[in-house]
Design a protein around this motif. Structure first.
Motif, PDB file in Angstrom:
ATOM      1  N   PHE A 263       4.127 -33.590  -5.527  1.00  0.00           N
ATOM      2  CA  PHE A 263       4.774 -33.399  -4.230  1.00  0.00           C
ATOM      3  C   PHE A 263       3.731 -32.993  -3.185  1.00  0.00           C
ATOM      4  N   SER A 264       3.986 -33.321  -1.928  1.00  0.00           N
ATOM      5  CA  SER A 264       3.039 -33.001  -0.862  1.00  0.00           C
ATOM      6  C   SER A 264       2.834 -31.500  -0.746  1.00  0.00           C
ATOM      7  N   ASP A 265       1.670 -31.128  -0.254  1.00  0.00           N
ATOM      8  CA  ASP A 265       1.397 -29.704  -0.025  1.00  0.00           C
ATOM      9  C   ASP A 265       2.377 -29.133   0.993  1.00  0.00           C
ATOM     10  N   ILE A 266       2.682 -27.854   0.830  1.00  0.00           N
ATOM     11  CA  ILE A 266       3.670 -27.192   1.673  1.00  0.00           C
ATOM     12  C   ILE A 266       2.990 -26.099   2.496  1.00  0.00           C
ATOM     13  N   ARG A 267       3.246 -26.110   3.791  1.00  0.00           N
ATOM     14  CA  ARG A 267       2.744 -25.054   4.678  1.00  0.00           C
ATOM     15  C   ARG A 267       3.829 -23.977   4.784  1.00  0.00           C
ATOM     16  N   LEU A 268       3.492 -22.753   4.393  1.00  0.00           N
ATOM     17  CA  LEU A 268       4.491 -21.692   4.427  1.00  0.00           C
ATOM     18  C   LEU A 268       4.048 -20.542   5.326  1.00  0.00           C
ATOM     19  N   ARG A 269       5.064 -19.873   5.883  1.00  0.00           N
ATOM     20  CA  ARG A 269       4.841 -18.742   6.777  1.00  0.00           C
ATOM     21  C   ARG A 269       5.856 -17.662   6.439  1.00  0.00           C
ATOM     22  N   ASP A 270       5.357 -16.437   6.156  1.00  0.00           N
ATOM     23  CA  ASP A 270       6.223 -15.329   5.738  1.00  0.00           C
ATOM     24  C   ASP A 270       5.933 -14.117   6.625  1.00  0.00           C
ATOM     25  N   TYR A 271       6.924 -13.752   7.441  1.00  0.00           N
ATOM     26  CA  TYR A 271       6.764 -12.625   8.371  1.00  0.00           C
ATOM     27  C   TYR A 271       7.829 -11.567   8.090  1.00  0.00           C
ATOM     28  N   LYS A 272       7.395 -10.294   8.005  1.00  0.00           N
ATOM     29  CA  LYS A 272       8.303  -9.157   7.817  1.00  0.00           C
ATOM     30  C   LYS A 272       7.931  -8.080   8.826  1.00  0.00           C
ATOM     31  N   GLY A 273       8.951  -7.467   9.424  1.00  0.00           N
ATOM     32  CA  GLY A 273       8.672  -6.448  10.436  1.00  0.00           C
ATOM     33  C   GLY A 273       9.779  -5.421  10.549  1.00  0.00           C
ATOM     34  N   VAL A 274       9.413  -4.213  10.979  1.00  0.00           N
ATOM     35  CA  VAL A 274      10.359  -3.122  11.208  1.00  0.00           C
ATOM     36  C   VAL A 274       9.982  -2.437  12.510  1.00  0.00           C
ATOM     37  N   LYS A 275      10.987  -2.142  13.344  1.00  0.00           N
ATOM     38  CA  LYS A 275      10.743  -1.389  14.561  1.00  0.00           C
ATOM     39  C   LYS A 275      11.969  -0.545  14.867  1.00  0.00           C
ATOM     40  N   GLY A 276      11.742   0.616  15.505  1.00  0.00           N
ATOM     41  CA  GLY A 276      12.869   1.492  15.798  1.00  0.00           C
ATOM     42  C   GLY A 276      12.406   2.838  16.330  1.00  0.00           C
ATOM     43  N   PHE A 277      13.395   3.693  16.613  1.00  0.00           N
ATOM     44  CA  PHE A 277      13.122   5.022  17.163  1.00  0.00           C
ATOM     45  C   PHE A 277      14.027   6.039  16.476  1.00  0.00           C
ATOM     46  N   THR A 278      13.459   7.210  16.157  1.00  0.00           N
ATOM     47  CA  THR A 278      14.203   8.263  15.461  1.00  0.00           C
ATOM     48  C   THR A 278      13.990   9.602  16.153  1.00  0.00           C
ATOM     49  N   PRO A 279      14.941  10.067  16.967  1.00  0.00           N
ATOM     50  CA  PRO A 279      14.872  11.442  17.477  1.00  0.00           C
ATOM     51  C   PRO A 279      15.433  12.402  16.417  1.00  0.00           C
ATOM     52  N   SER A 280      14.909  13.622  16.372  1.00  0.00           N
ATOM     53  CA  SER A 280      15.371  14.579  15.379  1.00  0.00           C
ATOM     54  C   SER A 280      15.258  16.007  15.906  1.00  0.00           C
ATOM     55  N   PHE A 281      16.050  16.875  15.306  1.00  0.00           N
ATOM     56  CA  PHE A 281      16.048  18.299  15.639  1.00  0.00           C
ATOM     57  C   PHE A 281      15.927  19.088  14.344  1.00  0.00           C
ATOM     58  N   SER A 282      15.060  20.110  14.350  1.00  0.00           N
ATOM     59  CA  SER A 282      14.839  20.922  13.157  1.00  0.00           C
ATOM     60  C   SER A 282      14.820  22.390  13.532  1.00  0.00           C
ATOM     61  N   ALA A 283      15.323  23.223  12.623  1.00  0.00           N
ATOM     62  CA  ALA A 283      15.313  24.676  12.816  1.00  0.00           C
ATOM     63  C   ALA A 283      15.109  25.351  11.470  1.00  0.00           C
ATOM     64  N   TYR A 284      14.319  26.435  11.489  1.00  0.00           N
ATOM     65  CA  TYR A 284      14.026  27.160  10.246  1.00  0.00           C
ATOM     66  C   TYR A 284      14.037  28.649  10.530  1.00  0.00           C
ATOM     67  N   LEU A 285      14.699  29.399   9.651  1.00  0.00           N
ATOM     68  CA  LEU A 285      14.762  30.858   9.751  1.00  0.00           C
ATOM     69  C   LEU A 285      14.448  31.456   8.396  1.00  0.00           C
ATOM     70  N   GLU A 286      13.532  32.403   8.397  1.00  0.00           N
ATOM     71  CA  GLU A 286      13.203  33.139   7.168  1.00  0.00           C
ATOM     72  C   GLU A 286      13.163  34.625   7.499  1.00  0.00           C
ATOM     73  N   GLN A 287      13.980  35.394   6.792  1.00  0.00           N
ATOM     74  CA  GLN A 287      14.069  36.831   7.040  1.00  0.00           C
ATOM     75  C   GLN A 287      13.851  37.586   5.729  1.00  0.00           C
ATOM     76  N   HIS A 288      12.913  38.545   5.790  1.00  0.00           N
ATOM     77  CA  HIS A 288      12.609  39.363   4.625  1.00  0.00           C
ATOM     78  C   HIS A 288      13.360  40.692   4.739  1.00  0.00           C
ATOM     79  N   PHE A 289      13.878  41.146   3.603  1.00  0.00           N
ATOM     80  CA  PHE A 289      14.592  42.407   3.538  1.00  0.00           C
ATOM     81  C   PHE A 289      13.905  43.336   2.532  1.00  0.00           C
ATOM     82  N   SER A 290      14.410  44.521   2.442  1.00  0.00           N
ATOM     83  CA  SER A 290      13.845  45.484   1.499  1.00  0.00           C
ATOM     84  C   SER A 290      14.093  45.040   0.063  1.00  0.00           C
TER      85      SER A 290
END
Length: 349
Positions: A263-290
Motif C-alpha cells: 500500500f502507498s505510504d501514509i502521511r500522518l499528523r497527530d496533535y494533542k493540546g490542553v489549555k485552560g485557567f484555574t483560580p483557587s483559594f486556600s486557607a490554613y490555620l495551625e494552633q498549638h495548645f498546652s
C-alpha cells in the motif's frame, strides 16, 4: 566566576556534611582556605530529624531550595534547575509551617527566615501517604520587605522558567505577591516506531513510522496573592488567592508510515493540546495548645475551565486523499472543594 565559586562552596559544604553524619547531634567545622564551613546542628527525634541551618549554610543560599540542598540531608536529592526534590528516587512532599507547599513557594523563602527544617522519612497518616516530608519552619521578619527574581533562558531555543516574588512585612504579618512563567515554545520533538501485526490466518502486516517533524509546547504560568501571620510553635495563619493559566500544553508529531503490503505510504499528523485557567483559594490555620496538642485546619477551593484538543489525520502520501480524519474538542468545567482537620497529640514518652 560567581557560579564557579558557589559550586566550590557547595562541594566543600557537602564534604563536611558527610563527615558530620559519622558523629550525630554535633556541630562539625573545618577550615579550608580561610573559609570555615559549618554543618547544621541535627536533633534526632522519634518521628523526625530536625536540622538547624548553620550560618554558612544561610550565607551561601539564595532561596529555600538552595538552603535545603546545602543542608546535605542524607538520601535527599535537590535539583534547583528542574525544581524537584526526591528521596531514593521518589518524590518528597514539601511543607511550610505544616501546610503543603509548591517548589515555587519554597524558592521564595528567604534563607535567614528559616528557623529549622524537619525531615520526616517515615510519615504518618497526617501526610496522606507521602513517601517523605520536608517541613520548613519559618518566621516573618518584623519589618521591611524582599524582592526576588530568577530565570534561566536557553540561548538556542524558546525555553525558560521565570519567577518573581515581592513581600512586605509588619510584625508577625506578611503580605506577598508571586508570579512564575514557564516558556516552552515549538521545541523540536519527533517520534518513530516499528510494529508487526499477525492475523489469525498467519498473515502479517508491518508498519513503520519515520519522523518528518514535530514540536512540543508548554506555556503556563500562575500568580498568587497571600497573607500570613506566623508565630512559630504557637499560631500559623495563611490565606492565598491564586490563578493557574495554561496557554498551550501541546505536542505535534508529523511523519510518514510505510506498510509492507504494497500500500502507498501514509502521511500522518497527530496533535494533542490542553489549555485552560484555574483560580483557587486556600486557607490554613495551625494552633498549638498546652500539653503538646495541635489543631491544624486546611481548606482549598478551585474552579477549572479549559479545553482538551486532539486532531489525528492520515492521508495517502502521493494523492493526498484522506484515510482517517478525527478531530475532538472537549470543554471541561469543574469545581473542587476540600477541607482537612487534624488533631495532634504528642507524648513525651
Amino acid at each position: 566566576m560567581r557560579f564557579l565559586f558557589t559550586s566550590l562552596i557547595t562541594l566543600l559544604g557537602g564534604t563536611v556534611a558527610i563527615a558530620h553524619n559519622e558523629v550525630p547531634d554535633s556541630i562539625a567545622a573545618r577550615e579550608l582556605d580561610e573559609i570555615v564551613v559549618q554543618a547544621p546542628r541535627v536533633i534526632r527525634k522519634a518521628d523526625m530529624d530536625v536540622f538547624y541551618p548553620s550560618q554558612t549554610a544561610v550565607e551561601y543560599s539564595k532561596n529555600g531550595m538552595q538552603m535545603l540542598r546545602n543542608l546535605m540531608i542524607p538520601t535527599l536529592n535537590v535539583d534547583d534547575f528542574s525544581g524537584t526534590v526526591k528521596s531514593s528516587g521518589q518524590s518528597v512532599q514539601l511543607r511550610i509551617n505544616g501546610r503543603v507547599a509548591t517548589t515555587e513557594q519554597v524558592q521564595s523563602l528567604l534563607p535567614e527566615t528559616i528557623k529549622r527544617v524537619e525531615w520526616i522519612d517515615n510519615p504518618g497518616l497526617r501526610y496522606n501517604g507521602a513517601n517523605a516530608v520536608v517541613n520548613f519552619i519559618v518566621t516573618n521578619p518584623d519589618a521591611g520587605g524582599a524582592f526576588m527574581l530568577s530565570g534561566d533562558q536557553a540561548l538556542n531555543c524558546a525555553w525558560a522558567p521565570w519567577y518573581a516574588s515581592l513581600k512586605f512585612n509588619d510584625g508577625k504579618s506578611q503580605w506577598g505577591l508571586s508570579m512564575n512563567y514557564k516558556l516552552t515554545n515549538k521545541i523540536g520533538c519527533t517520534r518513530e516506531y516499528y510494529e508487526t501485526f499477525i492475523y489469525p490466518d498467519g498473515q502479517s502486516l508491518t508498519r513503520k513510522e519515520t519522523p518528518v517533524g514535530g514540536y512540543m509546547d508548554e506555556n503556563r504560568g500562575n500568580f498568587q496573592l497571600d497573607y500570613s501571620y506566623i508565630n512559630p510553635d504557637t499560631t500559623v495563619v495563611w490565606v492565598a488567592l491564586s490563578g493557574f493559566k495554561q496557554w498551550a500544553i501541546a505536542s505535534l508529531f508529523d511523519g510518514v508510515m510505510s506498510l509492507n503490503n504494497g500500500f502507498s505510504d501514509i502521511r500522518l499528523r497527530d496533535y494533542k493540546g490542553v489549555k485552560g485557567f484555574t483560580p483557587s483559594f486556600s486557607a490554613y490555620l495551625e494552633q498549638h495548645f498546652s500539653h503538646n496538642q495541635v489543631i491544624a485546619v486546611d481548606f482549598n477551593a478551585s474552579l477549572y475551565n479549559g479545553r482538551t484538543l486532539h486532531d489525528y489525520t492520515e492521508k495517502v502520501k502521493d494523492s493526498g486523499g484522506d484515510i482517517t480524519n478525527v478531530s475532538t474538542s472537549i470543554r471541561d468545567c469543574n469545581q473542587a472543594y476540600g477541607i482537612e482537620a487534624n488533631y495532634i497529640k504528642k507524648w513525651s514518652g
